[in-house]
Design a protein around this motif. Sequence first.
Motif: not given
Length: 237
Positions: A205-208, A211-213, A226-230, A234-235
């Motif tokens: 979820a973090r990697a996906w 990439w999108e962010m 930074k939102r992708g680190e949550d 992310s899930l």
Amino acid sequence: MMESGKELPELNTNLYPYVEPYSTGILKVSDIHTIYWEQSGNPTGHPVVFLHGGPGGGTTPSNRRFFDPDFYRIILFDQRGAGKSTPHACLDQNTTWDLIDDIEKLRQHLEIPEWQVFGGSWGSTLALAYSLAHPDKVTGLVLRGIFLLRKKEIDWFYEGGAAAIYPDAWESFRDLIPENERSCFVDAYSKRLNSDDKETQYAAARAWTKWEMMTAHLLPNEENIKRGEDDIFSLVT
């Protein structure tokens, strides 16, 4: 200068000021799902509903800034499983058609005869689908960052085409998947996102989401990335 000799008007690229909601609520839309909604701007203004991207992206306070708060009655809501809606990241009873029904239920709940529909990314697809299903309830459409989820779009974005524009971001997305599974990244990520192991889910979820962010803006937006680190965000995204 135009050929007529008149100067072109200066474009205003600023968003509207931040505003706070004047009402919020939770609407039960099925046996298992509730959706969070809010209203801001002018209570007697022209109603507009904002459809967020993802699927699963949820709304943020900055989404209100697309609209003139003096003119618009601004309605935001989190789609099933996203943001403040519950249950979080739930895929059961969570299809495009369920979301279309939710938009109608919300319109009826708020006693709005018809409204403008504003959607971006996945929200542009949902806006079109809702408008096709309920054309008599739509006063107009505003679509941005259009992504229609066609196979050629998914293949380009998730299978290597966009890597030519964002090579650094692509490396992290690619490297999570072993070489023998890289014939289809969507399938490889789907397997991990639906794993019984939570850490496997979160890593994918973090990697996906990263990439999108990282590809959501032509120039890097650190707040967005930074939102992708949550893990929770992310899930669902």
